[in-house]
Design an enzyme around this catalytic site. Structure first.
Site, short mmCIF file in Angstrom:
data_model
loop_
_atom_site.label_atom_id
_atom_site.label_comp_id
_atom_site.label_asym_id
_atom_site.label_seq_id
_atom_site.Cartn_x
_atom_site.Cartn_y
_atom_site.Cartn_z
N LEU B 84 6.66 7.92 1.33
CA LEU B 84 6.13 6.89 2.22
C LEU B 84 5.76 5.63 1.45
CD1 LEU B 84 3.81 9.02 4.53
CD2 LEU B 84 5.99 7.98 5.12
N GLY B 85 5.29 5.81 0.23
CA GLY B 85 4.90 4.62 -0.52
C GLY B 85 4.32 4.99 -1.86
N GLY B 88 -0.81 2.23 -7.31
CA GLY B 88 -1.02 2.12 -8.74
C GLY B 88 -0.89 3.45 -9.44
N MET B 89 -1.50 4.49 -8.89
CA MET B 89 -1.45 5.76 -9.60
C MET B 89 -0.92 6.91 -8.77
SD MET B 89 -5.55 6.38 -9.85
CE MET B 89 -5.29 7.86 -10.78
N ASP B 200 -11.33 -2.45 -2.80
CA ASP B 200 -9.93 -2.86 -2.83
C ASP B 200 -9.42 -3.04 -1.41
OD1 ASP B 200 -7.54 -3.60 -3.99
OD2 ASP B 200 -6.79 -1.56 -4.14
#
Lengths: 213, 526
Positions: B84-85, B88-89, B200
């Site tokens: 799906l995506g 960053g980690m 974030d």
């Protein structure tokens, strides 16, 4: 202890994963200099000459030791990849911290020219793809011996070998990095090679000796 | 090459051999060994070093998770269906939980089994934080664990798109935008009540389901009250600068609180209304500088249909000073619902001082010039009041200062209309030098301390971060000073003039050094 044979690392790795503490110590002992050299090369690459490479190596080894249960790979290839990954990650962390705390000094040390010519060296693609990673790892025992020998050399000998051989920089750049004349660097390199050759022939003669711990 | 050579072997041959090895030119290697047989004893050493170089350099063995190979595989009781995506980690997969027959989102670490202690700690802390939350508008966690050395957790699977991709297609109508942000603000308030800061918030972390309702996700940077020092130390450099409050951009971890999330909510509202985030620079550092120093362009300037009250709500969230923002996400949600109901909003109009501050931050080039020129005029007028007989002498000076001010405002206005043009900096610089020289000639000030203003002009031009512009300003200043000496009636000793020239050039050199440094810093940043 037996001669270093191509299956040595694989054997220790397997035993260690089954919980054999002695095999685990042997495995780490054999990989110590590999981790040290990898740490030095990665610090060089990040232009972090001020950070102590042995600290970085020590920290990485400690982390690998503590997290050994989590290493789920089987082949020596995965094992060295895992070790390298830890070193690379720690080097990046160190560089980040260093950049944060001592921006001014780092700026003074790195010139724009040095950075760009350095990256150009990495973009260089050799005409022949060379051995695949698995071929490279199959004979790792020889490389481990080489790493151990380099670790025994005096600091400036080691530095010139890392820059010229492991970083593959031309002498002109080696000279710039070391802050010496080109001629002096070539001289230093010749002496370093001589001593390395001596060390390597000693180890190959003493085949009955265990891997350096 | 002048050093004496006293080596027992020929280093030049060895060097050539090494070059052949590094170039992988086998024929050349063989030729060299045939020509110089003593090279043979070196070949083991050189080849060994080269092999070590290759091992250190060889790419890391393939990580199972960075490959699409996991798709269609079983992972414990989950079957991985598609990716799906990636963040960053972590990588998020669409997976089916086989025992319960339901679909979930499964997040794993990108680094897979190669993850370090620090990365694992952050991943686990994200899962722990997210597991504390039960809220219909926040994605909740079902299961977490470790399989084959690989950490993972599973979450609600929301069929829909994230807000960032929706925004690419265009802005929502104003009312829906406000309703959406109000919902998100209330979810953020819930997080804050649980003692968690998100840190974030950005459009790509807000998922819209099929009904268009927002769901908050991604706690990769969030942290709770139990401040984990390792995770926060690295947290400062992460995050998206366009939505980041100044205190976070500066890495002032202690100053980050609920009002930092309020700022990010304001940045999202700004983008929902205008179609772009409040600050977008050429680079990461460029964006950070804008966040720290500049005032966002007024939303109504980008779209005059935006209501005044909504603009005020948005700009209050984006205040640099946390004390001036909404004290909580709840207060923001409250003002938004007042606006939706057509009631008076709580946020007052800007005061005089605040408006002045905003104007200067919005138009710094003209703003600071006006401030300096106005104070100069103040002293000139003061002088006239004490010595009315000097009035006729000072009148042209005041006129000169006034036209300088007028021209600065004019250039700023022209620059606003075409912000990508570089000539505007030159226009400012040349105007400055010209008018300064004119005023100094008029007042016959060639030998007085006021000529120091040239140095000031050079420093000011450095703020455009353009070396050419800086040099042009320096040159213009030298020319201006020379013509001042030429036109002025007073005799200036040659050595004084020379010293002044050196000071101007020195200021240029020093400023240029600083500009290059800053630009180099920008290059270092990813």
């Amino acid at each position: 202890m037996a001669d270093p044979s191509p299956s040595q690392i694989a054997g220790w790795l397997e035993q260690a994963q089954l919980g054999d503490a002695a095999a685990r110590d042997q495995l780490f002992g054999a990989c110590r200099s590999f981790v040290a050299i990898t740490a030095r090369v990665h610090l060089q690459r990040r232009l972090q000459s001020k950070v102590d490479a042995s600290d970085l190596a020590q920290q990485s080894l400690l982390e690998a030791h503590r997290g050994f249960e989590r290493f789920a790979g089987q082949s020596p290839q995965e094992w060295f990849g895992w070790l390298k990954q830890i070193v690379v990650h720690n080097a990046a962390d160190v560089a980040k911290q260093y950049r944060g705390t001592a921006k001014r000094d780092a700026g003074r040390e790195i010139s724009l020219a040095a950075e760009s010519s350095n990256s150009a060296a990495w973009d260089h693609t050799p005409p022949d793809p060379g051995p695949s990673p698995s071929q490279v790892v199959a004979g790792m025992e020889q490389e481990l011996l080489m790493a151990a020998a380099i670790e025994q050399l005096p600091d400036d000998y080691r530095e010139v070998l890392i820059l010229r051989h492991l970083e593959r920089l031309p002498f002109q750049e080696v000279a710039e990095r070391m802050g010496r004349s080109r001629g002096a660097c070539q001289m230093l390199w010749a002496r370093a090679m001589e001593q390395l050759k001596g060390l390597m022939s000693q180890t190959s003669q003493a085949t009955r000796e265990p891997l350096p711990q | 090459m002048t050093e004496p050579r006293e080596l027992p072997f020929d280093a030049d041959h060895l060097d050539r051999y090494l070059e052949a090895v590094q170039a992988r030119d086998v024929a050349e290697q063989r030729r060299l060994i045939d020509a110089h047989p003593d090279l043979a004893e070196w070949s083991d050493c050189v080849q060994g070093l080269e092999q070590l170089a290759q091992v250190i350099e060889s790419p890391l063995p393939e990580m199972p998770l960075s490959e699409s190979a996991v798709i269609g595989q079983n992972f414990g009781k989950y079957e991985i269906l598609k990716e799906l995506g990636r963040g960053g980690m972590g990588i998020v997969y669409h997976a089916r939980q086989i025992d319960l027959g339901r679909d979930v989102a499964l997040k794993m670490m990108t680094a897979g089994i190669y993850a370090t202690e620090d990365q694992r700690r952050r991943f686990i802390s994200e899962a722990r934080l997210a597991a504390r939350i039960r809220h219909p508008r926040i994605i909740s966690i079902h299961d977490a664990g470790e399989l084959h050395g690989q950490l993972f957790f599973t979450m609600d699977l929301i069929a829909g798109e994230d807000l960032a991709s929706c925004l690419k297609a265009g802005c929502p109508p104003q009312r829906s935008a406000v309703e959406l942000l109000q919902t998100v603000a209330l979810s953020v308030q819930h997080l804050h009540e649980q003692g968690i800061l998100h840190r974030d918030l950005k459009p790509s972390n807000i998922l819209l389901d099929e009904a268009g309702d927002p769901h908050l996700m991604d706690f990769g940077l969030a942290h709770g009250d139990d401040r984990d020092t390792a995770a926060t130390a690295t947290g400062t450099v992460l995050g998206t600068p366009s939505y980041m409050p100044p205190e976070q951009a500066l890495g002032h971890i202690r100053d980050i609180d609920a009002r930092s999330d309020v700022y990010s909510l304001g940045a999202i509202l700004y983008e929902l209304l205008t179609g772009r985030p409040p600050f977008v620079g050429e680079s990461r550092v460029g964006t950070l500088l804008l966040v720290l120093e500049r005032e966002p362009v007024r939303p109504r300037l980008l779209d005059p249909s935006i209501p005044r009250d909504l603009e005020r709500i948005c700009l209050r969230c984006l205040e640099k000073e946390p004390d001036r923002r909404y004290p909580s996400a709840n207060a923001l949600a409250h003002d938004l619902s007042a606006w939706l109901a057509g009631e008076r909003i709580e946020t007052p109009e800007d005061g005089m001082l605040q408006r002045l501050q905003r104007t200067i931050r919005r138009y710094p080039a003209a703003g600071y010039r006006c401030a300096v020129l106005a104070s100069t005029m103040f002293f000139v007028i003061l002088r006239c009041l004490f010595r009315p007989d000097y009035g006729s002498y000072y009148l042209p000076v005041i006129l000169g200062l006034l036209s300088w001010t007028g021209l600065s405002v004019f250039w700023e206005w022209r620059g606003r209309r075409a912000p990508e043009d570089r000539w505007i900096g030159y226009a400012f610089a040349l105007t400055d030098v010209l008018l300064l020289t004119l005023l100094l000639v008029m007042t016959e000030n060639a030998e007085k301390a006021t000529v120091g203003a040239y140095l000031f002009l050079v420093s000011v031009s450095a703020l455009w971060l353009d070396v050419t512009l800086l040099r042009v300003t320096g040159l213009a200043s030298v020319v201006g000073y020379a013509s001042l000496l030429f036109l002025s009636a007073d005799e200036v000793p040659l050595h004084v003039a020379a010293i002044m020239g050196v000071l101007i050039l020195g200021t240029v050199a020093l400023s240029e050094f600083q500009v290059r440094r800053l630009k180099f810093g920008q290059r270092l940043q990813p």
